[in-house]
Design a protein around this motif. Structure first.
Motif, mmCIF file in Angstrom:
data_model
loop_
_atom_site.group_PDB
_atom_site.id
_atom_site.type_symbol
_atom_site.label_atom_id
_atom_site.label_comp_id
_atom_site.label_asym_id
_atom_site.label_seq_id
_atom_site.Cartn_x
_atom_site.Cartn_y
_atom_site.Cartn_z
ATOM 1 N N GLU A 76 4.495 -0.797 -8.237
ATOM 2 C CA GLU A 76 4.818 -1.757 -7.167
ATOM 3 C C GLU A 76 3.799 -1.688 -6.029
ATOM 4 O O GLU A 76 3.212 -0.652 -5.758
ATOM 5 C CB GLU A 76 6.214 -1.461 -6.587
ATOM 6 N N LEU B 215 7.289 7.663 0.508
ATOM 7 C CA LEU B 215 8.368 7.002 -0.245
ATOM 8 C C LEU B 215 7.829 6.393 -1.540
ATOM 9 O O LEU B 215 8.473 6.465 -2.592
ATOM 10 C CB LEU B 215 9.022 5.914 0.620
ATOM 11 N N ALA B 216 6.636 5.798 -1.468
ATOM 12 C CA ALA B 216 6.016 5.201 -2.660
ATOM 13 C C ALA B 216 5.629 6.278 -3.675
ATOM 14 O O ALA B 216 5.569 6.014 -4.881
ATOM 15 C CB ALA B 216 4.789 4.384 -2.261
ATOM 16 N N SER C 78 9.946 -3.512 1.030
ATOM 17 C CA SER C 78 9.929 -2.091 1.409
ATOM 18 C C SER C 78 11.291 -1.649 1.939
ATOM 19 O O SER C 78 11.725 -0.517 1.694
ATOM 20 C CB SER C 78 8.852 -1.840 2.471
ATOM 21 N N ALA D 254 9.365 3.007 -7.256
ATOM 22 C CA ALA D 254 8.112 2.550 -6.630
ATOM 23 C C ALA D 254 6.951 2.424 -7.611
ATOM 24 O O ALA D 254 5.967 1.741 -7.321
ATOM 25 C CB ALA D 254 7.727 3.489 -5.499
ATOM 26 N N LEU E 138 5.799 5.402 4.452
ATOM 27 C CA LEU E 138 5.861 4.468 3.317
ATOM 28 C C LEU E 138 5.066 5.013 2.132
ATOM 29 O O LEU E 138 5.478 4.877 0.972
ATOM 30 C CB LEU E 138 5.350 3.091 3.739
ATOM 31 N N LEU F 185 13.838 -1.838 -1.424
ATOM 32 C CA LEU F 185 13.588 -0.870 -2.494
ATOM 33 C C LEU F 185 13.533 0.569 -1.988
ATOM 34 O O LEU F 185 13.982 1.487 -2.670
ATOM 35 C CB LEU F 185 12.259 -1.183 -3.201
ATOM 36 N N LEU F 186 12.970 0.769 -0.799
ATOM 37 C CA LEU F 186 12.686 2.130 -0.341
ATOM 38 C C LEU F 186 13.437 2.524 0.930
ATOM 39 O O LEU F 186 13.321 3.669 1.378
ATOM 40 C CB LEU F 186 11.175 2.295 -0.097
ATOM 41 N N TRP G 277 12.866 1.508 3.977
ATOM 42 C CA TRP G 277 11.827 1.758 4.984
ATOM 43 C C TRP G 277 12.016 0.810 6.160
ATOM 44 O O TRP G 277 11.970 -0.415 6.000
ATOM 45 C CB TRP G 277 10.454 1.547 4.339
ATOM 46 N N THR H 136 7.350 9.295 -4.026
ATOM 47 C CA THR H 136 8.508 10.055 -4.519
ATOM 48 C C THR H 136 9.614 9.209 -5.133
ATOM 49 O O THR H 136 10.446 9.728 -5.882
ATOM 50 C CB THR H 136 9.115 10.879 -3.369
ATOM 51 N N SER H 137 9.648 7.929 -4.834
ATOM 52 C CA SER H 137 10.761 7.093 -5.304
ATOM 53 C C SER H 137 10.553 6.647 -6.751
ATOM 54 O O SER H 137 9.477 6.166 -7.119
ATOM 55 C CB SER H 137 10.894 5.865 -4.401
ATOM 56 N N PHE I 286 3.484 -2.426 -1.809
ATOM 57 C CA PHE I 286 4.340 -2.466 -0.622
ATOM 58 C C PHE I 286 3.523 -2.880 0.598
ATOM 59 O O PHE I 286 2.561 -2.207 0.962
ATOM 60 C CB PHE I 286 4.991 -1.099 -0.388
#
Length: 343
Positions: A246, A236-237, A314, A243, A233, A317-318, A320, A239-240, A248
């Motif tokens: 935000e 992802l937070a 999560s 994110a 997570l 959006l991602l 996950w 690289t996205s 998570f």
């Protein structure tokens, strides 16, 4: 082609070591901060225990959250920062400021250094403690929209410190960040494979249960999440595109009592069944004991509290999707048995 360089603070920590492991596996270069280089061999051994053979992308720098020395060097040529390090909570404190001041000051020191070095994004490891505390009669799952209510009675200084540190981070980025991006991960209780005998305090309850040191458990519910999923997570937070800005909540969404945890271990490891607790301590006993024992105050503040959480954000959006709470508890125990921590 130059690889992106990620600074991971507190590199010897439980969550940080799994983040470093996954970053290296994903092809990033990693620079890890350590309070002392004496921990370097430990970190390398943890990564090897985690299955990483090539450590050529990993370097170390000495830096502490208690002073500003080393942070400018730590940030040199860094693209992203994972700020995982946190001042070690002292449960036997004289005043709340002992826990709060270092937490807030440490976050701001790292963010200032990241901003000045033109880092693209910082991912801050906050905590569920910045979300759930001080809400009475709660009946709906906590989400990223929630903040701990610091005006409520009986807020533990640890939760207060986590809340104020995260608030300070968001405030800094909004007013003094000059384009620095921030994303925050708020994990519930983190379980999963330990990579060495030097493991996180969140896993101690598993070790103590398996060792027969826990005769009975308090009436405390909790969410649990696997450290491998928490690490994913964070990445992802980082690289996205969606994110930035935000929070998570890192949770499976399940709620387990302490007795559920013991039962999960009992079913998975029948050879330890006789050592595992089967009874719950009366709430009054814990409350009374906590008055004279600062170590029990945190537990006492959680008795009977609603612990429902949602990971819908999560997921949506991602993308996950964490493994189950039970599987992460079993993985914690298995790793402790494999490493000889539990005999």
């Amino acid at each position: 082609m130059k690889k992106d360089l990620v600074l991971v603070t507190g590199g010897s920590g439980f969550i940080a070591s799994h983040i470093i492991l996954q970053l290296l596996q994903d092809g990033f270069d990693v620079r890890a901060t350590l309070r002392t280089f004496a921990k370097r061999d430990l970190v390398e051994q943890m990564l090897i225990n985690g299955g990483m053979e090539d450590l050529s992308g990993l370097s170390f720098v000495e830096a502490s959250l208690t002073n500003s020395d080393g942070w400018d060097d730590a940030m040199l040529d860094v693209d992203y920062v994972m700020h995982v390090a946190s001042p070690t909570p002292t449960l036997n404190f004289e005043s709340e400021s002992e826990m709060i001041r270092p937490a807030v000051d440490g976050v701001l020191m790292v963010l200032k250094a990241a901003r000045d070095a033109k880092v693209k994004r910082v991912v801050l490891t906050s905590a569920y403690g910045a979300i759930f505390a001080g809400h009475e009669n709660r009946q709906t799952p906590y989400t990223e929209q929630d903040w701990s209510n610091l005006d409520a009675e009986g807020i533990h200084p640890y939760q207060r410190s986590k809340t104020l540190a995260e608030r300070a981070a968001w405030q800094f980025v909004a007013t003094e960040g000059h384009g620095l991006e921030l994303a925050v991960v708020n994990p519930v209780a983190v379980m999963g494979p330990v990579l060495s005998a030097d493991y996180s305090h969140s896993n101690i309850q598993i070790q103590e249960m398996l060792a027969g040191k826990v005769a009975a458990v308090p009436n405390v519910d909790s969410g649990y999440v696997d450290v491998r999923d928490v690490a994913r997570l964070h990445i992802l937070a980082m690289t996205s595109d969606v994110a930035a800005g935000e929070r998570f909540l890192a949770t499976t969404g399940e709620v387990l009592s302490m007795l559920d945890v013991a039962d999960t271990l009992r079913n998975a490891f029948p050879e330890y069944a006789m050592k595992l607790p089967t009874t719950v301590i009366a709430d009054e006993q814990i409350m009374l004991a906590a008055k004279g024992n600062p170590m029990l105050r945190m537990v006492a503040s959680l008795i009977g509290k609603y612990a429902g959480t949602s990971n819908e954000k999560s997921q949506a959006l991602l993308g996950w999707y964490p493994r189950s709470a039970q599987s992460s508890i079993i993985a914690t125990a298995q790793s402790m048995i494999d490493l000889g921590i539990v005999k």
